[in-house]
Design an enzyme around this catalytic site. Structure first.
Site, PDB file in Angstrom:
ATOM      1  N   LYS A   1      93.195  -1.951  15.043  1.00 61.23           N
ATOM      2  CA  LYS A   1      92.141  -2.814  14.154  1.00 61.23           C
ATOM      3  C   LYS A   1      91.033  -3.080  15.235  1.00 61.23           C
ATOM      4  O   LYS A   1      89.838  -3.260  14.783  1.00 61.23           O
ATOM      5  CB  LYS A   1      92.723  -4.250  14.114  1.00 61.23           C
ATOM      6  CG  LYS A   1      93.225  -5.043  15.244  1.00 61.23           C
ATOM      7  CD  LYS A   1      92.370  -6.031  15.438  1.00 61.23           C
ATOM      8  CE  LYS A   1      92.755  -6.578  16.866  1.00 61.23           C
ATOM      9  NZ  LYS A   1      91.837  -7.751  17.378  1.00 61.23           N
TER      10      LYS A   1
ATOM     11  N   ASP B   1      94.239  -8.975  10.771  1.00 58.94           N
ATOM     12  CA  ASP B   1      93.597  -9.335  11.664  1.00 58.94           C
ATOM     13  C   ASP B   1      92.020  -8.884  11.585  1.00 58.94           C
ATOM     14  O   ASP B   1      90.948  -9.210  12.551  1.00 58.94           O
ATOM     15  CB  ASP B   1      93.934  -8.665  12.881  1.00 58.94           C
ATOM     16  CG  ASP B   1      93.683  -9.520  14.525  1.00 58.94           C
ATOM     17  OD1 ASP B   1      92.769 -10.256  14.470  1.00 58.94           O
ATOM     18  OD2 ASP B   1      94.233  -9.013  15.555  1.00 58.94           O
TER      19      ASP B   1
ATOM     20  N   GLY C   1      94.115 -14.791  27.972  1.00 62.34           N
ATOM     21  CA  GLY C   1      95.219 -15.286  28.809  1.00 62.34           C
ATOM     22  C   GLY C   1      95.295 -16.804  28.982  1.00 62.34           C
ATOM     23  O   GLY C   1      96.233 -17.674  29.049  1.00 62.34           O
TER      24      GLY C   1
END
Length: 320
Positions: A187, A239, A12
């Site tokens: 993932k 990823d 964030g």
């Protein structure tokens, strides 16, 4: 663009830093008694980066929502429902919600956009997801990467991609919301499995884990109505380096610590996601041997080596 980022943890705070850096008017909002918020409020720094003074730091949720054209949420995925119950008390018409967490609700098996969809009218408050690889530690050093923004609203995701793309992050338009969300969440489960292999000194098996893990998640995405090719894109396979190999991956570190009998105290989203994906696999009749193994090790007390042995003893089959 006025943007409020709700949640000021590792990711964030990086999002707020990035969006300010490329010229947006950003507010970072956190819980007043949360250690990460207190640190940012008092010092404008955390363990990963330093905020410029142009970012407003606040714990006033009502103010954060009222000022924003775009509301970006980056919190633990399992708390999204209760958090959004608070957010939905305010008028969200005309605002865009962007979810920057990777998970599936463990109690229901719902994707995070589905959870938000229970609270908003998406014709008035469109919902998008922001997924793909990258670590704050790399971004603040100027190391670029590629990410994806997806939504059922094409106009909204196109606008977000155009507004958010820079030399540091190249955004792609997602074309499969189901696949983007499931792939991004899954993932992390594969990342825990990779960490367990590292903890057992079986690191050379991670190549096979990548190949077979992508294949089983593709099967799940297809069963849920998505495009199985999404598993091979940035949301999932793309990823893997950041999640299966990086020293900064919380999920990989959690798996390694678990295998060694050590305690890992930071958030690893893949733990509860393994429960959610196991539930979906059972519900839709999808064979998910790696997900099932991680789930049984974490929640049923199955020995890691026993789980690995079970994977190797599966009946002979064609690779594709």
């Amino acid at each position: 663009m006025n943007i409020s980022v709700l949640g000021c943890g590792r990711w964030g705070s990086c999002i707020a830093w990035y969006l300010d850096k490329i010229g947006h008017n950003v507010l970072s909002c956190g819980l007043v008694d949360a250690p990460e918020f207190i640190q940012l409020k008092e010092t404008y720094k955390n363990d990963y980066l330093t905020f410029p003074k142009s970012i407003e730091v606040s714990s006033n949720l009502e103010h954060a929502i009222e000022r924003a054209e775009v509301i970006i949420i980056s919190i633990s995925s399992q708390y999204l429902r209760s958090y959004f119950a608070d957010i939905s008390k305010y008028n969200l018409d005309g605002k865009t919600i962007v979810l920057c967490m990777k998970g599936v609700e463990a109690t229901t098996g719902k994707r995070l956009s589905e959870v938000v969809g229970e609270f908003v009218d998406e014709s008035k408050t469109p919902v998008a997801v922001w997924v793909g690889p990258g670590h704050p530690q790399d971004y603040v050093r100027g190391i670029p990467n590629c990410m994806v923004i997806d939504s059922n609203n094409h106009e909204v995701k196109e606008k977000l991609v155009n507004e958010f793309t820079s030399d540091l992050i190249r955004f792609y338009l997602g074309t499969d919301l189901i696949g983007s969300e499931i792939g991004a969440a899954a993932k992390n489960v594969i990342g825990i499995a990779a960490g367990m292999l590292d903890g057992l000194n079986y690191t050379s098996l991670k190549g096979a884990l990548m190949a077979r893990g992508t294949r089983e998640i593709a099967r799940l995405i297809k069963a849920l109505g998505g495009n199985e090719m999404s598993a091979y894109g940035l949301c999932h396979l793309g990823d893997y380096e950041a999640t299966l190999f990086s020293k900064w991956s919380h999920n990989r570190m959690y798996g390694e610590s678990f295998a060694k009998g050590d305690r890992f105290t930071k958030l690893a989203e893949g733990v509860m996601t393994s429960k959610a994906l196991y539930k979906l696999g059972q519900e839709y009749g999808v064979d998910l041997p790696i997900v099932e193994s991680v789930y049984k090790v974490l929640f049923d007390g199955t020995d890691i080596k026993e789980a690995l042995g079970t994977l190797f003893m599966r009946s002979v089959k064609k690779e594709f």
